[in-house]
Design a protein around this motif. Structure first.
Motif, PDB file in Angstrom:
ATOM      1  N   THR A  45       0.833  -1.215   0.000  1.00 48.27           N
ATOM      2  CA  THR A  45       0.000   0.000   0.000  1.00 48.27           C
ATOM      3  C   THR A  45       0.864   1.259   0.000  1.00 48.27           C
ATOM      4  N   GLY A 127       4.429  -7.451   9.251  1.00 50.15           N
ATOM      5  CA  GLY A 127       3.143  -6.761   9.371  1.00 50.15           C
ATOM      6  C   GLY A 127       2.934  -5.839   8.192  1.00 50.15           C
ATOM      7  N   ASN A 128       2.028  -4.907   8.319  1.00 47.73           N
ATOM      8  CA  ASN A 128       1.865  -3.914   7.254  1.00 47.73           C
ATOM      9  C   ASN A 128       2.710  -2.692   7.624  1.00 47.73           C
ATOM     10  N   PRO A 130       3.940   1.177   6.550  1.00 49.73           N
ATOM     11  CA  PRO A 130       3.818   1.482   7.966  1.00 49.73           C
ATOM     12  C   PRO A 130       2.506   0.927   8.532  1.00 49.73           C
ATOM     13  N   PRO A 131       2.395   0.850   9.852  1.00 49.63           N
ATOM     14  CA  PRO A 131       1.203   0.238  10.456  1.00 49.63           C
ATOM     15  C   PRO A 131      -0.112   0.916  10.064  1.00 49.63           C
ATOM     16  N   PHE A 132      -0.048   2.208   9.760  1.00 46.87           N
ATOM     17  CA  PHE A 132      -1.290   2.902   9.377  1.00 46.87           C
ATOM     18  C   PHE A 132      -1.648   2.701   7.905  1.00 46.87           C
ATOM     19  N   SER A 133      -0.862   1.906   7.184  1.00 40.73           N
ATOM     20  CA  SER A 133      -1.183   1.728   5.759  1.00 40.73           C
ATOM     21  C   SER A 133      -2.497   0.969   5.569  1.00 40.73           C
ATOM     22  N   ILE A 134      -2.875   0.174   6.566  1.00 40.38           N
ATOM     23  CA  ILE A 134      -4.204  -0.446   6.539  1.00 40.38           C
ATOM     24  C   ILE A 134      -5.028   0.198   7.652  1.00 40.38           C
ATOM     25  N   PRO A 135      -6.126   0.839   7.310  1.00 48.11           N
ATOM     26  CA  PRO A 135      -6.944   1.466   8.359  1.00 48.11           C
ATOM     27  C   PRO A 135      -7.441   0.410   9.347  1.00 48.11           C
ATOM     28  N   ASP A 136      -7.373   0.743  10.617  1.00 51.94           N
ATOM     29  CA  ASP A 136      -7.809  -0.192  11.656  1.00 51.94           C
ATOM     30  C   ASP A 136      -9.335  -0.322  11.591  1.00 51.94           C
ATOM     31  N   PRO A 137      -9.848  -1.518  11.278  1.00 51.55           N
ATOM     32  CA  PRO A 137     -11.301  -1.673  11.142  1.00 51.55           C
ATOM     33  C   PRO A 137     -12.043  -1.524  12.467  1.00 51.55           C
ATOM     34  N   ASN A 138     -11.312  -1.518  13.562  1.00 49.87           N
ATOM     35  CA  ASN A 138     -11.951  -1.398  14.878  1.00 49.87           C
ATOM     36  C   ASN A 138     -12.087   0.048  15.340  1.00 49.87           C
TER      37      ASN A 138
ATOM     38  N   ARG B 157      -5.468   8.590   0.839  1.00 53.66           N
ATOM     39  CA  ARG B 157      -6.648   7.791   1.184  1.00 53.66           C
ATOM     40  C   ARG B 157      -7.799   8.054   0.203  1.00 53.66           C
ATOM     41  N   ILE B 166      -6.485  -0.949  -4.639  1.00 51.70           N
ATOM     42  CA  ILE B 166      -6.698  -1.619  -3.350  1.00 51.70           C
ATOM     43  C   ILE B 166      -8.035  -2.374  -3.362  1.00 51.70           C
ATOM     44  N   TYR B 171      -5.039  -4.446   0.322  1.00 50.43           N
ATOM     45  CA  TYR B 171      -3.935  -3.627   0.852  1.00 50.43           C
ATOM     46  C   TYR B 171      -2.592  -4.341   0.707  1.00 50.43           C
ATOM     47  N   LEU B 172      -2.601  -5.648   0.841  1.00 48.86           N
ATOM     48  CA  LEU B 172      -1.349  -6.416   0.728  1.00 48.86           C
ATOM     49  C   LEU B 172      -1.018  -6.759  -0.717  1.00 48.86           C
ATOM     50  N   TRP B 182      -6.410 -11.804   6.733  1.00 48.64           N
ATOM     51  CA  TRP B 182      -5.226 -11.315   7.454  1.00 48.64           C
ATOM     52  C   TRP B 182      -5.590 -10.165   8.388  1.00 48.64           C
ATOM     53  N   PHE B 187      -5.849  -7.386  13.480  1.00 49.89           N
ATOM     54  CA  PHE B 187      -6.331  -6.096  14.022  1.00 49.89           C
ATOM     55  C   PHE B 187      -7.290  -6.347  15.171  1.00 49.89           C
TER      56      PHE B 187
END
Lengths: 139, 187
Positions: A45, A127-128, A130-138, B157, B166, B171-172, B182, B187
């Motif tokens: 990403t 992991g991904n 940087p960590p924020f590259s995937i939005p946290d679904p929670n 975004r 995407i 994303y991966l 994943w 998460f």
């Protein structure tokens, strides 16, 4: 007013090289982590963001050499263009002309012989990134 | 022979000793290999330099550009503008295509990794002098080119091309199905 420079070509070498299309800023600067973490699926990403943002893309060969990609086929728009964007994090076999200057390797790709898609599946290791590259679904 | 060696050393020393950090006001990004660097250079189209294919506008900001440093004829690759937003330097430098400017920023110097003469541009002084221009126009240009993507959050975004890839590859980049599994596990 800008004028075109005289169109004389430098001497290049034709090469065939296989490697991953990478985001060179994250790779060289260390801003997002170690070189092994800023490639492959872990960094896919972010590689899209940097490619779309006009950061130079490189081809990271199996021996660790980085080639700065200046053109792919007929597409000279390597500062944010579609061709390099679609190849982000993919491993490709490329045929092209190599120009070496001041410690960097510049590659004009005449042909992507094969696009092997993403072969470096390193997301379980890093992991991904940087960590924020995937939005946290929670959230 | 000794006189010749001494003469060659004298001739070489001004370049060898040149410190491009002198006078730099570049802000640190806390990168381990960063070195402040301010220098005069001509903005060149890299494809033109190597292949002789030379459009008058250096590619209108869509080609990668170089900085040919006046002091030592070294070709520098500007990779980044000054915005911490995944944005390159070509858009910032293209208005000065084939012109000589003064740039200030950070050189990334890590020969072991292959990072030689790669650069982050923070400011530009136009040809002939004048006020410094911040190299931070990329996101403004993007917003002007993508009025349909107006909204909250950073450009990356909202960018239609990125969102499309995407949506198709995840994303991966390995497919939406693998992505969802994943993410559910991590998460």
């Amino acid at each position: 007013m800008s004028l075109p420079l005289a169109g004389h070509a430098a001497e290049g070498t034709r090469i065939q090289v296989t490697g991953e299309i990478i985001d060179t800023w994250c790779y060289y600067s260390g801003v997002m982590g170690s070189p092994d973490a800023v490639v492959g699926s872990a960094h896919h990403t972010c590689a899209l963001w940097c490619s779309a943002g006009g950061i130079p893309v490189g081809l990271l060969a199996e021996d660790g050499t980085v080639y700065m990609v200046l053109k792919v086929g007929e597409d000279d728009q390597t500062a944010g263009g579609d061709t390099t964007l679609k190849l982000a994090a993919h491993t490709v076999e490329a045929d092209g002309m190599l120009y070496e200057r001041d410690g960097l390797n510049y590659l004009v790709v005449s042909d992507v012989v094969s696009d092997l898609d993403i072969t470096n599946q390193n997301h379980d290791d890093y992991g991904n990134v940087p960590p924020f590259s995937i939005p946290d679904p929670n959230k | 022979m000794k006189k010749l060696i001494a003469l060659l050393a004298m001739m070489a020393s001004p370049l060898a000793a040149q410190d491009f950090s002198e006078g730099s006001e570049a802000r640190s990004w806390n990168l381990y290999a960063e070195v402040p660097a301010k220098f005069e250079a001509t903005v060149v189209d890299l494809l033109c330099t190597f292949t002789g294919d030379c459009p008058a506008d250096c590619g209108a900001g869509k080609r990668q550009l170089g900085l040919l440093r006046t002091a030592d004829d070294t070709l520098i690759l500007p990779m980044k503008n000054s915005q911490p937003a995944f944005t390159g330097a070509a858009v910032e430098l293209q208005p000065f295509c084939n012109q000589t400017i003064t740039v200030d920023g950070l050189m990334i110097d890590d020969p072991e990794l292959g990072a030689n003469n790669v650069y982050l541009v923070q400011t530009i002084v136009p040809p002939g002098g004048g006020d410094k221009i911040k190299a931070n126009k990329w996101t403004k240009n993007w917003a002007a080119e993508h009025p349909e993507a107006k909204g909250k959050g950073p450009w990356f975004r909202r960018d239609p091309r990125i969102k499309s890839i995407i949506a198709e590859e995840g994303y991966l980049g390995l497919g939406v199905e693998l992505d969802e599994a994943w993410i559910a596990d991590n998460f």
